[in-house]
Design a protein around this motif. Structure first.
Motif, PDB file in Angstrom:
ATOM      1  N   LYS A 249      -7.404   3.863  -1.984  1.00 12.67           N
ATOM      2  CA  LYS A 249      -8.553   2.982  -2.162  1.00 12.67           C
ATOM      3  C   LYS A 249      -8.241   1.605  -1.563  1.00 12.67           C
ATOM      4  CE  LYS A 249     -11.277   3.420  -6.094  1.00 12.67           C
ATOM      5  NZ  LYS A 249     -11.642   3.187  -7.507  1.00 12.67           N
ATOM      6  N   TRP A 250      -7.050   1.111  -1.855  1.00 19.84           N
ATOM      7  CA  TRP A 250      -6.638  -0.199  -1.331  1.00 19.84           C
ATOM      8  C   TRP A 250      -6.536  -0.155   0.198  1.00 19.84           C
ATOM      9  CZ3 TRP A 250      -2.502  -3.014  -4.847  1.00 19.84           C
ATOM     10  CH2 TRP A 250      -3.000  -3.053  -6.174  1.00 19.84           C
ATOM     11  N   LYS A 251      -5.994   0.959   0.700  1.00 21.94           N
ATOM     12  CA  LYS A 251      -5.797   1.095   2.149  1.00 21.94           C
ATOM     13  C   LYS A 251      -7.143   1.101   2.878  1.00 21.94           C
ATOM     14  CE  LYS A 251      -3.769   4.176   5.545  1.00 21.94           C
ATOM     15  NZ  LYS A 251      -3.187   5.491   5.793  1.00 21.94           N
ATOM     16  N   PHE A 252      -8.093   1.907   2.376  1.00 19.82           N
ATOM     17  CA  PHE A 252      -9.407   1.980   3.026  1.00 19.82           C
ATOM     18  C   PHE A 252     -10.067   0.609   3.070  1.00 19.82           C
ATOM     19  CE2 PHE A 252      -9.805   6.611   1.395  1.00 19.82           C
ATOM     20  CZ  PHE A 252      -9.009   7.051   2.439  1.00 19.82           C
ATOM     21  N   THR A 253      -9.939  -0.139   1.976  1.00 21.83           N
ATOM     22  CA  THR A 253     -10.592  -1.444   1.921  1.00 21.83           C
ATOM     23  C   THR A 253      -9.879  -2.434   2.838  1.00 21.83           C
ATOM     24  OG1 THR A 253     -11.050  -0.910  -0.371  1.00 21.83           O
ATOM     25  CG2 THR A 253     -11.602  -3.133   0.337  1.00 21.83           C
ATOM     26  N   ARG A 254      -8.567  -2.351   2.885  1.00 25.35           N
ATOM     27  CA  ARG A 254      -7.813  -3.232   3.789  1.00 25.35           C
ATOM     28  C   ARG A 254      -8.213  -2.987   5.238  1.00 25.35           C
ATOM     29  NH1 ARG A 254      -4.071  -6.476   5.407  1.00 25.35           N
ATOM     30  NH2 ARG A 254      -2.669  -5.904   7.093  1.00 25.35           N
ATOM     31  N   ASN A 255      -8.445  -1.703   5.583  1.00 27.51           N
ATOM     32  CA  ASN A 255      -8.768  -1.348   6.958  1.00 27.51           C
ATOM     33  C   ASN A 255     -10.151  -1.814   7.422  1.00 27.51           C
ATOM     34  OD1 ASN A 255      -6.296  -0.194   7.200  1.00 27.51           O
ATOM     35  ND2 ASN A 255      -7.016   1.919   7.000  1.00 27.51           N
ATOM     36  N   GLU A 256     -11.017  -2.158   6.459  1.00 26.75           N
ATOM     37  CA  GLU A 256     -12.348  -2.632   6.842  1.00 26.75           C
ATOM     38  C   GLU A 256     -12.254  -4.063   7.364  1.00 26.75           C
ATOM     39  OE1 GLU A 256     -15.412  -1.065   6.841  1.00 26.75           O
ATOM     40  OE2 GLU A 256     -14.182   0.714   6.447  1.00 26.75           O
ATOM     41  N   GLU A 257     -13.033  -4.346   8.414  1.00 29.00           N
ATOM     42  CA  GLU A 257     -13.026  -5.715   8.914  1.00 29.00           C
ATOM     43  C   GLU A 257     -14.200  -6.475   8.327  1.00 29.00           C
ATOM     44  OE1 GLU A 257     -12.414  -6.706  12.893  1.00 29.00           O
ATOM     45  OE2 GLU A 257     -10.748  -5.295  13.152  1.00 29.00           O
TER      46      GLU A 257
ATOM     47  N   ILE B  73       0.845  -1.207   0.000  1.00 27.56           N
ATOM     48  CA  ILE B  73       0.000   0.000   0.000  1.00 27.56           C
ATOM     49  C   ILE B  73       0.881   1.258   0.000  1.00 27.56           C
ATOM     50  CG2 ILE B  73      -1.571   1.372   1.445  1.00 27.56           C
ATOM     51  CD1 ILE B  73      -2.997  -1.289   2.116  1.00 27.56           C
ATOM     52  N   LEU B  74       1.926   1.252   0.840  1.00 25.04           N
ATOM     53  CA  LEU B  74       2.820   2.412   0.882  1.00 25.04           C
ATOM     54  C   LEU B  74       3.445   2.674  -0.484  1.00 25.04           C
ATOM     55  CD1 LEU B  74       4.688   2.206   4.303  1.00 25.04           C
ATOM     56  CD2 LEU B  74       3.001   3.898   3.534  1.00 25.04           C
ATOM     57  N   GLU B  75       3.850   1.584  -1.137  1.00 25.42           N
ATOM     58  CA  GLU B  75       4.458   1.693  -2.474  1.00 25.42           C
ATOM     59  C   GLU B  75       3.465   2.322  -3.473  1.00 25.42           C
ATOM     60  OE1 GLU B  75       7.479  -0.938  -3.540  1.00 25.42           O
ATOM     61  OE2 GLU B  75       7.803   0.970  -4.569  1.00 25.42           O
ATOM     62  N   MET B  76       2.210   1.874  -3.407  1.00 29.40           N
ATOM     63  CA  MET B  76       1.176   2.405  -4.308  1.00 29.40           C
ATOM     64  C   MET B  76       0.913   3.881  -4.026  1.00 29.40           C
ATOM     65  SD  MET B  76       0.341   0.102  -6.407  1.00 29.40           S
ATOM     66  CE  MET B  76       1.052  -1.543  -6.449  1.00 29.40           C
ATOM     67  N   ILE B  77       0.802   4.212  -2.746  1.00 31.70           N
ATOM     68  CA  ILE B  77       0.547   5.614  -2.394  1.00 31.70           C
ATOM     69  C   ILE B  77       1.725   6.474  -2.846  1.00 31.70           C
ATOM     70  CG2 ILE B  77       0.275   7.241  -0.480  1.00 31.70           C
ATOM     71  CD1 ILE B  77      -1.297   5.065   1.012  1.00 31.70           C
ATOM     72  N   ASP B  78       2.940   5.974  -2.581  1.00 29.54           N
ATOM     73  CA  ASP B  78       4.140   6.724  -2.932  1.00 29.54           C
ATOM     74  C   ASP B  78       4.254   6.956  -4.441  1.00 29.54           C
ATOM     75  OD1 ASP B  78       6.721   7.882  -2.271  1.00 29.54           O
ATOM     76  OD2 ASP B  78       7.530   6.179  -3.415  1.00 29.54           O
ATOM     77  N   SER B  79       3.746   6.007  -5.217  1.00 28.79           N
ATOM     78  CA  SER B  79       3.857   6.129  -6.682  1.00 28.79           C
ATOM     79  C   SER B  79       3.002   7.270  -7.226  1.00 28.79           C
ATOM     80  CB  SER B  79       3.410   4.824  -7.352  1.00 28.79           C
ATOM     81  OG  SER B  79       2.007   4.688  -7.262  1.00 28.79           O
TER      82      SER B  79
END
Lengths: 155, 388
Positions: B57-65, B36-42
Motif C-alpha cells: 500500500k505504501w509502495k503504490f502510493t509512493r509511486n504515484e506522482e 518500504i522493503l522492510e515493511m514488505i519483508d515483515s
C-alpha cells in the motif's frame, strides 16, 4: 441561544470555506445547540456556497447530527449484541421510567433525550451509555438512575 | 503448537524505553525505498480486517506522482465487538502519531489526518493536546509533516475507506466505486494511504525493531501478532495481544467460560465458528480472518437473537446507496422473523441463504458483501435455533 453564524465563522477560520469544512461546522453546531434546524442548515450552506439540499443531505446521513429538536443532554444507550447480552434492556427501562419518556423521546423539561444506538465500542464493559460525549460503562439500573439524578441537579 | 496456550505478546502497548520522535528521527535517515522493503519483508497486513499488505500500500502510493498526498489513520472503529483502537489511542497515542509520520515520510506526504469515530469524542481534547507537542517535535527533527484530528458522527459505514474520504470531504458517507483505489485517488482525489490504528503502530514498531523480529512470530500467511478485543461470555473480557496462528480451540481454552458453544470471529461482519469446528479453524488469513473482534457465546444464548441483532445492525447501518444491501439486509431480517413466527416454512431459509450469497457478489462495498458471513455461518450451524 448560541449564535450559529459565530460558530460558522470560528470553524471556517480553522478549516477554510471549502466543503471539507462542512462536517466540522455541523459537529460544532450540534455540540453547542444539540441539533440543527432548517435555518442553521441554510446559514451553513450560504457560508460554504453549497446548496441547502447538499447540506441537508450530509447532515441527515449521520446519526449524531440531529436534525430534530433534542434535549439538553442526549442519552444514547448501546443496544448491540454484547450490551444486549449484558442487560441493556433493563437499563433502558430504568431510564424510561425515571424520565417518564420512551426511547426516541425528549423529556417534558427538555433536559434529556433518550436514544438507543449501535455499538459504542465498550463490549467488554457493557451495558454502556453515552450522555453527550461522556461514557458510562458497566451500568446497572441503579447506577444509571444515579447518574441521571446528578445531571438533573446540575445547573 | 498443538493445544498449547495462545502466546501473549507485548508490542503494541510497550512504551518503556521508547521515544516515538527519536524513532521517527532515526527512521527517516533511511531512504523511503528501504523502509518500504522492510515493511514488505515483515509481512505486515492491515489490522482493520481486510488484511491488505501494508508495505505494498505504501509502495503504490509512493509511486504515484502528486504534489499532495495524504496519510489517514482510520480510527472509525465501529465493528461490533471491537474496542482495541480506542484502547491503543488512549494508552499509546504517540506511537500511532509516529507510525503516521513514518508513513508520511515514506510516501512523500506532508499531511496526516486521524478520523476518530464520534463515539470516541471524549478522547479528542487529550489527543489534540498531545498532537500539538508531537507536531512541534516533528518540526524540530526537520520533518515537514503535521497531523490533525477529524471526527465522525456515528456512521458505521464511514469505517469503509472510501466512505471515510467522502465524510471528510463533507459528503454523505457513501462508498465509492473501486477502482480507482485510494493509493491512486483517495482523500480529495489525491494518492492516499489509509491504515488502521493498530497497523500504524505495528509499522512503527517494525521500523524500530526490524522486520526479522516481527516475522519470527505467527505463520506464513499471518505474520506477527494482533490485538484482540474479547467480549461476550468470558471471564477475561478485554484486550489481549496474541501471536497469530492459534486455533479457535486454543483461544476458547484460554478465554472461554467452559461452556462456549460458538465464537463470532471478526465482529458482526465476520463468521461464526461452532464448537465442532473449534479444533480445525485457525484464526488468521489461512482460516478465519479478524479485525480483532472475538465474541464468545455459551449455551445459554439463542443464536437466533444473535443473528437478529446483527441483521438489525446492518439494516440500520446500510448507507442505502445500492439495492442489494439496502433491500437485502431488510429482507434477511424480515425473513428470519417470518420463519420464527411460522409465516414462512423452514425451507425459506435456503432462499434467504441464496439472497445473502447474491449480496456477497452484488453489493457495492464490504458492508453489503459481508452480511453473508454471519448469516450463512449462523444459519447453517444453528438451523434448529433459527427455526424453532
Amino acid at each position: 441561544m448560541a449564535d450559529v453564524q459565530q460558530i460558522i465563522n470560528d470553524v471556517t477560520k480553522v478549516y477554510g470555506k471549502e466543503r471539507k469544512a462542512l462536517m466540522p461546522i455541523l459537529q460544532a453546531v450540534v455540540k453547542i445547540k444539540n441539533y440543527l434546524d432548517d435555518q442553521d442548515l441554510i446559514s451553513i450552506s450560504k457560508a460554504l456556497d453549497l446548496s441547502a439540499a447538499e447540506v441537508f443531505g450530509t447532515a441527515s446521513f449521520y446519526t449524531f447530527l440531529d436534525i430534530v429538536p433534542r434535549g439538553k443532554n442526549v442519552i444514547r444507550v448501546c443496544k448491540t449484541i454484547s450490551c444486549h447480552m449484558a442487560g441493556k434492556d433493563e437499563i433502558i427501562h430504568a431510564i424510561e421510567n425515571t424520565l417518564n419518556v420512551k426511547t426516541g423521546e425528549t423529556s417534558v423539561d427538555k433536559k434529556f433525550t433518550l436514544l438507543s444506538t449501535n455499538c459504542l465500542g465498550w463490549c467488554h464493559k457493557g451495558p454502556v451509555m453515552l450522555i453527550n460525549d461522556k461514557v458510562f460503562p458497566e451500568l446497572t439500573a441503579a447506577k444509571a438512575i444515579e447518574i441521571l439524578q446528578n445531571y438533573q441537579e446540575e445547573e | 503448537m498443538e493445544n498449547s496456550r495462545p502466546k501473549r505478546v507485548d508490542i503494541i502497548f510497550l512504551m518503556e524505553g521508547i521515544d516515538p520522535i527519536k524513532v521517527v528521527e532515526t527512521t527517516i535517515k533511511k531512504s523511503p525505498d528501504d523502509i518500504i522493503l522492510e515493511m514488505i519483508d515483515s509481512g505486515l497486513k492491515g489490522r482493520g480486517g481486510a488484511g491488505f499488505p501494508t508495505g505494498l500500500k505504501w509502495k503504490f502510493t509512493r509511486n504515484e506522482e502528486s504534489y499532495d498526498k495524504y496519510v489517514i489513520c482510520n480510527a472509525d472503529e465501529g465493528e461490533p465487538g471491537t474496542f482495541k483502537d480506542r484502547e491503543i489511542l488512549d494508552r499509546v497515542p504517540e506511537k500511532v502519531f509516529a507510525g503516521i509520520a513514518i508513513c508520511g515520510y515514506t510516501i512523500g506526504a506532508r499531511e496526516g489526518l486521524i478520523y476518530l469515530r464520534g463515539e470516541y469524542n471524549f478522547l479528542l481534547p487529550t489527543l489534540n493536546e498531545k498532537l500539538i507537542l508531537f507536531n512541534e517535535g516533528l518540526k524540530k527533527i526537520g520533518l515537514d509533516f503535521s497531523i490533525q484530528m477529524r471526527s465522525g458522527s456515528g456512521a458505521y459505514i464511514c469505517g469503509e475507506e472510501s466512505a471515510l474520504f467522502e465524510s471528510m470531504e463533507g459528503k454523505r458517507g457513501e462508498p465509492r466505486n473501486k477502482p480507482p483505489f485510494p493509493t491512486v485517488a483517495g482523500y480529495l482525489g489525491k494518492p492516499t494511504v489509509i491504515n488502521n490504528v493498530e497497523t500504524l503502530v505495528y509499522a512503527f514498531m517494525i521500523a524500530r525493531i526490524g522486520s526479522e523480529k516481527f516475522k519470527e512470530m505467527g505463520t506464513k500467511d499471518s505474520r506477527g501478532s494482533k490485538v484482540f478485543s474479547i467480549s461476550g461470555d468470558t471471564p477475561k473480557a478485554g484486550i489481549s495481544e496474541l501471536e497469530l496462528g492459534m486455533t479457535v480451540q486454543q483461544f476458547v481454552d484460554e478465554f472461554g467460560d467452559g461452556d462456549t458453544k460458538a465464537v463470532q470471529v471478526g465482529g458482526a461482519s465476520g463468521g461464526c465458528v461452532p464448537r465442532k469446528m473449534f479444533q480445525e479453524t485457525i484464526i488468521g488469513y489461512e482460516g478465519i480472518p479478524t479485525g480483532g473482534s472475538m465474541m464468545l457465546f455459551n449455551s445459554s444464548r439463542s443464536m437466533y437473537n444473535v443473528l437478529h441483532d446483527y441483521l438489525e445492525f446492518f439494516t440500520e447501518e446500510s448507507c442505502g446507496q445500492c439495492t442489494p444491501c439496502r433491500v437485502g439486509c431488510q429482507q434477511l431480517l424480515k425473513g428470519i422473523e417470518a420463519i420464527k413466527r411460522g409465516d414462512k416454512s423452514p425451507g425459506y431459509l435456503e432462499d434467504l441463504k441464496k439472497l445473502a450469497k447474491t449480496m456477497k457478489v452484488a453489493a457495492k462495498c464490504g458492508l453489503g458483501q459481508s452480511v453473508a458471513n454471519p448469516f450463512v455461518s449462523i444459519v447453517s450451524n444453528f438451523k434448529e435455533e433459527i427455526i424453532y
